[in-house]
Design a protein around this motif. Sequence first.
Motif, PDB file in Angstrom:
ATOM      1  N   ALA A  57       0.729  -1.272  -0.027  1.00 59.08           N
ATOM      2  CA  ALA A  57       0.020   0.114   0.170  1.00 59.08           C
ATOM      3  C   ALA A  57       0.962   1.299  -0.001  1.00 59.08           C
ATOM      4  CB  ALA A  57      -0.820  -0.026   1.312  1.00 59.08           C
ATOM      5  N   GLU A  58       0.441   2.400  -0.476  1.00 60.23           N
ATOM      6  CA  GLU A  58       0.775   3.643  -0.456  1.00 60.23           C
ATOM      7  C   GLU A  58       0.383   4.412   1.096  1.00 60.23           C
ATOM      8  OE1 GLU A  58       0.598   6.290  -3.626  1.00 60.23           O
ATOM      9  OE2 GLU A  58       1.603   7.781  -2.840  1.00 60.23           O
ATOM     10  N   ALA A  59       1.251   4.820   1.723  1.00 59.16           N
ATOM     11  CA  ALA A  59       0.651   5.545   2.605  1.00 59.16           C
ATOM     12  C   ALA A  59       0.322   7.107   2.334  1.00 59.16           C
ATOM     13  CB  ALA A  59       1.751   5.613   3.901  1.00 59.16           C
ATOM     14  N   VAL A 117       5.884   5.307   0.964  1.00 57.17           N
ATOM     15  CA  VAL A 117       5.872   6.812   2.017  1.00 57.17           C
ATOM     16  C   VAL A 117       6.439   7.751   0.904  1.00 57.17           C
ATOM     17  CG1 VAL A 117       6.783   8.099   3.765  1.00 57.17           C
ATOM     18  CG2 VAL A 117       6.380   5.691   4.041  1.00 57.17           C
ATOM     19  N   ASN A 118       5.426   8.951   0.774  1.00 57.18           N
ATOM     20  CA  ASN A 118       6.054  10.183   0.042  1.00 57.18           C
ATOM     21  C   ASN A 118       6.998  10.944   0.700  1.00 57.18           C
ATOM     22  OD1 ASN A 118       3.827   9.908  -2.290  1.00 57.18           O
ATOM     23  ND2 ASN A 118       2.607   9.573  -0.795  1.00 57.18           N
ATOM     24  N   VAL A 119       8.043  11.313   0.085  1.00 58.72           N
ATOM     25  CA  VAL A 119       9.086  12.386   0.539  1.00 58.72           C
ATOM     26  C   VAL A 119       9.132  13.648  -0.042  1.00 58.72           C
ATOM     27  CG1 VAL A 119      11.454  12.401   1.329  1.00 58.72           C
ATOM     28  CG2 VAL A 119      10.269  10.331   1.364  1.00 58.72           C
ATOM     29  N   LEU A 149      10.302   4.321  -0.815  1.00 57.37           N
ATOM     30  CA  LEU A 149      10.211   5.673  -0.520  1.00 57.37           C
ATOM     31  C   LEU A 149      10.041   6.512  -1.950  1.00 57.37           C
ATOM     32  CD1 LEU A 149      13.223   6.560   1.726  1.00 57.37           C
ATOM     33  CD2 LEU A 149      10.708   6.359   2.350  1.00 57.37           C
ATOM     34  N   GLU A 150       8.954   7.360  -1.932  1.00 61.45           N
ATOM     35  CA  GLU A 150       8.497   7.985  -3.401  1.00 61.45           C
ATOM     36  C   GLU A 150       8.941   9.259  -3.321  1.00 61.45           C
ATOM     37  OE1 GLU A 150       4.394   7.536  -4.176  1.00 61.45           O
ATOM     38  OE2 GLU A 150       4.299   5.445  -3.837  1.00 61.45           O
ATOM     39  N   LEU A 151      10.001   9.390  -4.309  1.00 65.42           N
ATOM     40  CA  LEU A 151      10.457  10.803  -4.481  1.00 65.42           C
ATOM     41  C   LEU A 151      10.063  11.453  -5.861  1.00 65.42           C
ATOM     42  CD1 LEU A 151      14.196   9.763  -3.952  1.00 65.42           C
ATOM     43  CD2 LEU A 151      12.356  10.637  -2.304  1.00 65.42           C
ATOM     44  N   LEU A 179       9.902   6.628  -8.342  1.00 61.86           N
ATOM     45  CA  LEU A 179       9.952   7.990  -9.062  1.00 61.86           C
ATOM     46  C   LEU A 179       8.348   8.141  -9.064  1.00 61.86           C
ATOM     47  CD1 LEU A 179      11.732  10.228  -9.273  1.00 61.86           C
ATOM     48  CD2 LEU A 179      12.103   9.281 -11.690  1.00 61.86           C
ATOM     49  N   ASP A 180       7.749   9.011  -8.393  1.00 60.42           N
ATOM     50  CA  ASP A 180       6.387   9.288  -8.306  1.00 60.42           C
ATOM     51  C   ASP A 180       6.275  10.303  -9.429  1.00 60.42           C
ATOM     52  OD1 ASP A 180       3.865   9.379  -7.207  1.00 60.42           O
ATOM     53  OD2 ASP A 180       4.272  10.301  -5.318  1.00 60.42           O
ATOM     54  N   ASP A 181       4.664  10.125 -10.043  1.00 61.59           N
ATOM     55  CA  ASP A 181       4.317  11.331 -11.006  1.00 61.59           C
ATOM     56  C   ASP A 181       5.228  11.309 -12.142  1.00 61.59           C
ATOM     57  OD1 ASP A 181       2.394  11.811  -8.654  1.00 61.59           O
ATOM     58  OD2 ASP A 181       3.321  13.661  -8.266  1.00 61.59           O
ATOM     59  N   LEU A 200       9.145   3.288 -11.357  1.00 57.97           N
ATOM     60  CA  LEU A 200       8.347   4.460 -11.640  1.00 57.97           C
ATOM     61  C   LEU A 200       7.049   4.331 -11.681  1.00 57.97           C
ATOM     62  CD1 LEU A 200      10.290   4.969 -15.301  1.00 57.97           C
ATOM     63  CD2 LEU A 200      11.061   5.529 -13.331  1.00 57.97           C
ATOM     64  N   LYS A 201       6.353   5.548 -11.351  1.00 62.27           N
ATOM     65  CA  LYS A 201       4.946   5.480 -11.171  1.00 62.27           C
ATOM     66  C   LYS A 201       4.333   6.555 -12.318  1.00 62.27           C
ATOM     67  CE  LYS A 201       2.904   4.904  -7.231  1.00 62.27           C
ATOM     68  NZ  LYS A 201       2.557   4.975  -5.796  1.00 62.27           N
ATOM     69  N   ILE A 202       3.548   5.870 -13.071  1.00 64.66           N
ATOM     70  CA  ILE A 202       2.835   6.671 -14.135  1.00 64.66           C
ATOM     71  C   ILE A 202       1.946   7.555 -13.705  1.00 64.66           C
ATOM     72  CG2 ILE A 202       1.485   6.556 -16.524  1.00 64.66           C
ATOM     73  CD1 ILE A 202       2.496   3.363 -16.703  1.00 64.66           C
TER      74      ILE A 202
HETATM   75 MG    MG Z   1       2.889   8.980  -4.190  1.00 67.77          MG
END
Ligand code: MG
Length: 273
Positions: A57-59, A117-119, A149-151, A179-181, A200-202
């Motif tokens: 899951a993403e927090a 976790v988003n950073v 960790l999502e950067l 790598l988010d977004d 990578l996150k599309i």
């Molecule tokens: Mg995110």
Amino acid sequence: QAKAQGRNTLCFFDPAMQAAATARSALEGDIRQGIQRNEFLLHYQPVVNAAGQTMGAEALVRWQHPQRGMVPPGQFIPLAEQTGLILPLGQRVLHLACEQLARWNRESATKGWTVAVNVSAQEFRHTEFVPQVLQALYTTGADPARLKLELTESLLLTDVEESIVKMQVLRNLGVGFSLDDFGTGYSSLAYLKRLPLDQLKIDQSFVRDVLTDPNDAAIACTIVALAHSLGLDVVAEGVETEGQHDFLLRNGCQQFQGYLFGRPGPAEALQPG
Ligand code: MG
Ligand code: C2E
Ligand code: MG
Ligand code: MG
């Protein structure tokens, strides 16, 4: 007359600006107090694989404010970043996420789950960032190999060398980086291949019209192909319909996140399987 008016527009005491500044400092004080009073909590959104099984899951942080109600991150993260409050807030988020991760990994049904976790940029750049992550891991007993960790692109590109060093330190413990977004920032492919990433996150802006806009479809497929050729996982964000899911699946995407599979909610709402 005109001159007087002209001078008037330069007056410091613009009531609208004053009101905005007052609201800002009230919010800043509220965030500070909210951290002390433990008003911040995490919601979790499932990440599923091609077979539809939950992999983790993403927090996503929420603010349970006594008067304002449940406040979404878009309404306080930017100010927290500007005021430096993102550090204590980020520390709290890391602690809560690692605590939940350790809890899930103790149960057999959710043993292999990961937590992302988003950073924020300001958080990542701070000298205390790496120690903060280590502290969250050690105090909760969470497995570093299950933490992601999502950067964001812009964050990494401001100081590539230093970013790589920080990432390597955590990666040596098993922590993963996503790598988010992806696609919304300014990544250069030359940097991308140097960064020690896992995923990578599309971005959801490409997923939304993937069936109707040929450009979005082309971009989504290119990101999938790029990720695979660099040896990275790829996750599609914001998947809301079966049609989007089918299209992405047929084009090689293996992990998905979005309302189709589950909205963000309390940890207890997440079901294994
Ligand atoms: Mg995110
Ligand atoms: P993000 O990391 O890209 O998170 C995805 C956002 O999309 C979340 O919004 C999520 O609720 C939303 N979403 C998920 N599935 C769907 C879908 O199918 N359709 C649509 N339309 N939206 C979907 P949320 O929770 O409001 O978070 C917004 C952003 O705030 C996040 O974007 C992230 O950048 C930031 N954020 C959230 N939690 C944290 C945190 O703990 N720390 C930091 N620094 N930033 C955070
Ligand atoms: Mg995103
Ligand atoms: Mg985002």
